[in-house]
Design a protein around this motif. Structure first.
Motif, short mmCIF file in Angstrom:
data_model
loop_
_atom_site.label_atom_id
_atom_site.label_comp_id
_atom_site.label_asym_id
_atom_site.label_seq_id
_atom_site.Cartn_x
_atom_site.Cartn_y
_atom_site.Cartn_z
N LYS A 15 17.56 -12.23 -3.21
CA LYS A 15 16.71 -13.48 -3.22
C LYS A 15 17.37 -14.55 -3.73
O LYS A 15 17.38 -15.55 -3.20
CB LYS A 15 15.31 -13.33 -4.03
CG LYS A 15 14.19 -12.28 -3.35
CD LYS A 15 13.15 -12.09 -4.18
CE LYS A 15 12.00 -11.44 -3.64
NZ LYS A 15 10.96 -11.26 -4.53
N ILE A 32 19.42 -16.06 -0.74
CA ILE A 32 18.79 -16.86 0.30
C ILE A 32 18.01 -18.13 -0.31
O ILE A 32 16.93 -18.50 0.10
CB ILE A 32 18.26 -15.97 1.04
CG1 ILE A 32 17.11 -15.23 0.66
CG2 ILE A 32 19.16 -15.40 2.33
CD1 ILE A 32 16.37 -14.48 1.68
N ILE A 59 18.15 -25.69 2.27
CA ILE A 59 17.77 -24.45 2.00
C ILE A 59 17.83 -23.88 3.67
O ILE A 59 18.07 -22.93 3.96
CB ILE A 59 16.62 -24.18 1.36
CG1 ILE A 59 16.81 -24.35 -0.29
CG2 ILE A 59 16.24 -22.59 1.57
CD1 ILE A 59 15.61 -24.02 -0.92
N ARG A 91 19.82 -20.63 5.15
CA ARG A 91 19.35 -19.41 5.73
C ARG A 91 19.70 -19.04 7.02
O ARG A 91 19.64 -18.04 7.39
CB ARG A 91 17.90 -19.65 5.34
CG ARG A 91 17.30 -19.38 4.20
CD ARG A 91 15.88 -19.21 3.97
NE ARG A 91 15.46 -19.45 2.46
CZ ARG A 91 14.16 -19.59 1.86
NH1 ARG A 91 13.29 -20.12 2.89
NH2 ARG A 91 14.18 -19.58 0.82
N ARG A 92 20.08 -20.11 7.95
CA ARG A 92 20.18 -19.87 9.38
C ARG A 92 21.58 -19.22 9.39
O ARG A 92 21.91 -18.56 10.36
CB ARG A 92 20.30 -21.41 10.16
CG ARG A 92 18.89 -21.78 10.40
CD ARG A 92 18.95 -23.24 10.98
NE ARG A 92 17.60 -23.86 10.80
CZ ARG A 92 17.34 -24.80 11.57
NH1 ARG A 92 18.16 -25.50 12.12
NH2 ARG A 92 16.36 -25.60 11.27
N LEU A 121 11.76 -17.97 5.82
CA LEU A 121 12.90 -16.93 5.59
C LEU A 121 13.97 -17.04 6.61
O LEU A 121 14.94 -16.80 6.40
CB LEU A 121 11.95 -15.60 5.53
CG LEU A 121 11.61 -15.07 4.47
CD1 LEU A 121 11.09 -13.64 4.68
CD2 LEU A 121 12.60 -15.22 3.26
N GLY A 155 14.89 -19.72 8.18
CA GLY A 155 15.49 -20.86 8.10
C GLY A 155 14.80 -22.23 9.06
O GLY A 155 15.54 -23.12 9.35
#
Lengths: 223, 334
Positions: free
Chosen positions: A46, A49, A74, A78-79, B242, B244
């Motif tokens: 966690k 990410i 963020i 995350r991508r 989550l 993105g």
């Protein structure tokens, strides 16, 4: 690629989930994260990410210092990180295709290009022809593979997995792990949290072992 | 979501490569713009079709919003027409001098000329009892009743336009006129006209207050509806975050939902107002005829109609925005 430097994480209410964890995962490296239930495996993932923030220490992912990462940045982070969740995190009111396409839609891919990539990802995990089905119609193993397809569909440089074989029989588990290994072979940095010690031994990668939030060993026996 | 149907061009095969040259990055930027617009279109269509899928409950919301928006609109139309009616009296007071019944025609005309010579009077017109009766017969629809009367019950009258609109001066004139022996009584429409004007002024302010309150109600209704929509799509929001999804991406479908609620509510309000206007227009024309007026009911008109839709859709967006800002940040993947 992933660099933990003396990272501690304390949840509100006082429980320390991680204490002074330090390790570095090189680009294109594959490693397993293991330990008893509640040892801090999920918390560690966690942090990567930014679902949680470290209370102490420094965490650098893909060259970015996550301590200083603004909330608005963020999504971009995350991508670049594909994540496979133990509970799949699929949308049950959408088809397999739409589930896998979600990261591409978010990143603004053209529908035609997105369609091509989704079909490629589904073929990779052995689910070709199931794109119009709904996740509820699939078995647990198939749902997990939809989750994997979604995690890799936009070719992220980092792939994380939290107990990806948790509910699967040994044979299916092996297949899933092989899949992760294939992504690793094409240069993806892979970190898998698992307590399937037998399988971990079999795969023969570096193992990070957590014990009550502390990193016990950082064994690197890859040949 | 994928079927946005944006127009396609052949240059778009390198999309997604971050290490691209200048020409490619231009392509990439154009791609992003196109896919951004495509996403907006897809989300707009998707959120509308979601409302259509739950048509009954959406209709309820549309009706509630529509009625709330229609109320001040009705008041506006009413006021607008009341203003138009009072405009017909052109704001100038008029004094009607009723004469005693034994005043002869010749004397009455003489008096009327005499009054016209007064400094305070700019117009004086004598209406004989028979003229008055004739007018009454044609306008009232009581022709036969009037015919059956043995004698004319109506008095002769002199209509006077005072030189001044000032209440005090008109009052002085009235006192002066009362002293003429043939004068039976005097009626001044000044006072009620002024009352009407101040009532209209009051009504305008009341409408403003009512409009603001109802606008607030509409925004809250939509906000609450959006809150429920957010709650029912919680897991989807978590997953999108989550993998993105930006806040704007997560927000978008709810803002469009609010927009559609507002726009649909505006349509309901417009239909309600237009239908009720149609419903009352015939009786209004009849009533106006009775008052010897060619007054016709003023409708919403194109300008106010468009404004109604814009305000309603804007309220929808505002309500959705409030709800989204309050509730969306709370939802984080867990």
């Amino acid at each position: 690629m992933i660099n933990f430097d003396n990272v501690s994480m304390r949840y509100e209410g006082g429980r320390e989930a991680l204490s002074q964890v330090s390790f570095e995962l090189q680009r294109s490296e594959m490693a397993f994260l293991t330990g008893h239930s509640g040892a801090g495996k999920s918390t560690l993932l966690k942090l990567i990410i930014v679902m949680e923030r470290a209370s102490q220490g420094q965490l650098i992912v893909d060259g970015q210092n996550l301590n200083r990462l603004k909330a608005g940045r963020i999504p971009q982070l995350r991508r670049n990180i594909g994540v496979v969740f133990q509970n799949h995190q699929l949308l049950f009111d959408r088809t397999v295709f739409d589930n896998v396409a979600l990261p591409l839609v978010i990143s603004g891919y053209h529908p035609r290009e997105a369609g091509r990539r989704v079909r490629a990802a589904l073929a990779k995990v052995g689910l070709q022809g199931k794109e119009k089905q709904y996740p509820i119609a699939l078995s647990g193993g198939e749902q997990q593979r939809v989750g994997i397809a979604r995690a890799v569909v936009n070719k992220p440089p980092i792939l994380l997995a939290d107990e990806p074989t948790g509910n699967l029989d040994p044979e299916l588990s092996r297949e899933i792990m092989d899949l992760f290994q294939q992504f690793n072979h094409v240069g993806v940095t892979v970190l898998i949290a698992s307590h399937d010690l037998f399988l971990i031994e079999l795969m023969g990668h570096r193992v990070l072992k957590l014990n009550h939030g502390r990193l016990e060993t950082s064994r690197s026996d890859e040949t | 979501m994928m079927k946005s149907g944006a127009s396609e061009s052949r240059t778009r095969t390198r999309k997604g490569h971050r290490d691209s040259g200048a020409s490619q990055s231009v392509t990439r930027r154009r791609d992003l713009l196109q896919s951004w617009a495509g996403n907006h279109r897809a989300v707009a269509v998707d959120s509308l079709s979601r409302l259509m899928t739950n048509f009954t409950s959406s209709l309820m919301t549309w009706m509630v919003i529509g009625i709330a928006v229609a109320m001040p609109t009705w008041m506006y139309v009413l006021l607008n027409n009341a203003g138009a009616v009072s405009q017909d009296w052109d704001g100038h007071p008029r004094v009607i001098v009723y004469l005693k019944s034994d005043v002869s025609f010749g004397k009455a005309v003489e008096l009327s000329e005499q009054l016209l010579n007064l400094q305070e009077v700019i117009g004086a017109e004598y209406i004989s009892p028979s003229d008055a009766l004739e007018e009454f017969k044609t306008l009232s629809g009581f022709g036969e009743v009037v015919d059956s009367l043995e004698e004319n019950p109506l008095p002769g009258a002199i209509m006077i336009n005072p030189a001044s609109d000032d209440v005090a001066e008109v009052e002085n004139l009235v006192q002066k006129l009362k002293k003429y022996p043939p004068v039976e009584s005097i009626s001044v429409d000044l006072q009620w006209l002024q009352r009407l004007h101040s009532i209209l002024q009051l009504a305008r302010r009341s409408i403003l207050v009512v409009s603001v309150v109802l606008a607030l109600a509409v925004a809250l209704i939509i906000g609450n509806t959006i809150r429920l929509a957010i709650e029912s799509r919680r897991s989807e929001i978590e997953v999108v975050k989550l993998v993105g999804g930006t806040d704007a991406f997560v927000r978008r479908p709810f803002l469009y939902t609010g927009f559609w609620f507002g726009l649909g509510g505006g349509l309901v309000a417009w239909l309600l107002v237009e239908a009720s206007l149609m419903w009352v227009s015939a009786p209004v024309a009849e009533l106006a005829g009775l008052y010897n007026s060619d007054f016709t009911l003023l409708g919403l008109g194109a300008k106010v109609g468009v404004l109604l839709f814009i305000i309603s859709a804007g309220l929808g967006l505002t309500g959705a925005w409030l709800a989204v800002n309050r509730h969306l940040n709370v939802i984080q993947p867990n």
